[in-house]
Design an enzyme around this catalytic site. Structure first.
Site, short mmCIF file in Angstrom:
data_model
loop_
_atom_site.label_atom_id
_atom_site.label_comp_id
_atom_site.label_asym_id
_atom_site.label_seq_id
_atom_site.Cartn_x
_atom_site.Cartn_y
_atom_site.Cartn_z
N ALA A 80 0.71 -1.19 -0.04
CA ALA A 80 -0.04 0.09 -0.01
C ALA A 80 0.84 1.34 -0.13
O ALA A 80 0.37 2.47 0.21
CB ALA A 80 -0.95 0.05 1.18
N ALA A 81 2.22 1.20 -0.45
CA ALA A 81 2.95 2.43 -0.32
C ALA A 81 2.43 3.21 -1.35
O ALA A 81 2.37 4.31 -1.46
CB ALA A 81 4.27 2.02 -0.35
N GLY A 82 2.34 2.59 -2.59
CA GLY A 82 1.87 3.29 -3.73
C GLY A 82 0.27 3.86 -3.53
O GLY A 82 0.25 4.86 -3.92
N ASP A 83 -0.39 3.12 -2.78
CA ASP A 83 -1.79 3.56 -2.65
C ASP A 83 -1.84 4.89 -1.88
O ASP A 83 -2.57 5.76 -1.71
CB ASP A 83 -2.70 2.59 -1.93
CG ASP A 83 -2.90 1.39 -3.03
OD1 ASP A 83 -2.93 1.52 -4.26
OD2 ASP A 83 -3.02 0.36 -2.33
#
Length: 299
Positions: free
Chosen positions: A245-248
């Site tokens: 979820a880093a990109g999210d």
């Protein structure tokens, strides 16, 4: 500031181990986490924690996992009036985490029921200024949502993940696209290995009508290209334990800042800080920092 997110809602079942198991191998893990996930829901939670008034449009099932997903969205401060319950199971993601890396298997289930009609009706009813999209729901839904939002004057932000070929028509409706290096390579045909190649890939989007592109490069930072030119954004040095979820987190914070009329450079700066914090924690939405945490990090 106001953001509407059209996309996927999952429940993540995350297991943590010292290393990834090989084919046919059984190993012992060290932790198990269950909670809200899905690219759409993660990004909605991130936008809400960034301080934006945020609405989610998607589908959950009729099972117990639906309660987990809805509770997670509400706890993050997301408006769930646009979430529809359908017969069957809620989307599930099985995530394995080891050494800061992860592997994920997603079963869409209820997410496949998100329709063009549901998405368009929500966009017609919203007073949001930013629409945030990903590619974990039917492509026809993404295309219709982008077209309608563009026609209504919303700023359309597309996180093209998971990577998939898209029709040329979509780019005329997208204000900002935010691929990582792998997604940028698939969409543009440019092998992205460094800042220079990321700039070439970003320019491909602008040639097709997108106003701005941010190509993220993991710990190497990102490259931003718009009409003002190209600039490299350095990454933050942190002790990463889980990149889920880093990109999210990046996308949600980016959309929230843009909805608050921040400059693109300032929005990207906040998004990068939020993503850096998220990789120091285990889980998807559980790893997303609050606005105050990002302020402290940048200070």
């Amino acid at each position: 500031m106001s953001v509407i997110v059209v996309g996927s809602i999952n429940v993540d079942v995350t297991v943590v181990a010292d290393r990834m198991a090989g084919a046919g191998e059984t190993i012992t893990g060290s932790a198990l986490e269950t909670g809200l996930g899905g690219k759409g829901a993660n990004q909605a939670a991130a936008a809400a924690r960034a301080g934006a008034r945020t609405a989610m449009v998607g589908c959950v099932g009729s099972d117990a996992f639906a309660d987990v997903a809805l509770a997670g969205l509400r706890d993050a401060g997301v408006d769930v009036d646009g979430v529809r319950a359908v017969d069957g199971g809620t989307g599930i993601a099985h995530i394995r985490v080891a050494g800061g890396d992860n592997s994920i298997v997603v079963v869409p289930l209820a997410n496949a029921s998100l329709s063009v009609e549901q998405a368009v009706a929500a966009i017609d009813a919203t007073d949001a200024s930013v629409l945030l999209l990903q590619l974990e729901v039917a492509q026809e839904v993404v295309l219709a949502a982008a077209e309608r939002a563009h026609a209504r004057g919303l700023r359309v932000v597309l996180d093209p993940a998971p990577a998939a070929a898209l029709p040329e028509s979509i780019w005329r409706w997208v204000s900002l696209v935010k691929p990582n290096e792998h997604e940028a390579a698939l969409l543009t045909g440019v092998e992205v290995t460094d800042a220079a190649s990321a700039e070439l890939a970003a320019a491909w989007f602008l040639e097709r009508g997108v106003e701005a592109a941010i190509v993220t490069l993991g710990k190497a930072g990102a490259v931003l290209v718009d009409a003002a030119g190209a600039r490299s954004l350095p990454g933050h040095v942190v002790d990463a334990i889980d990149s889920t979820a880093a990109g999210d987190t990046f996308s949600g914070y980016l959309a929230a800042a843009l909805g608050d009329d921040a400059s693109l450079d300032d929005a990207a700066r906040r998004a990068m800080a939020a993503a850096a914090i998220s990789v120091t924690r285990i889980g998807a939405t559980a790893s997303i920092p609050t606005r105050d945490e990002v302020d402290a990090f940048l200070a």
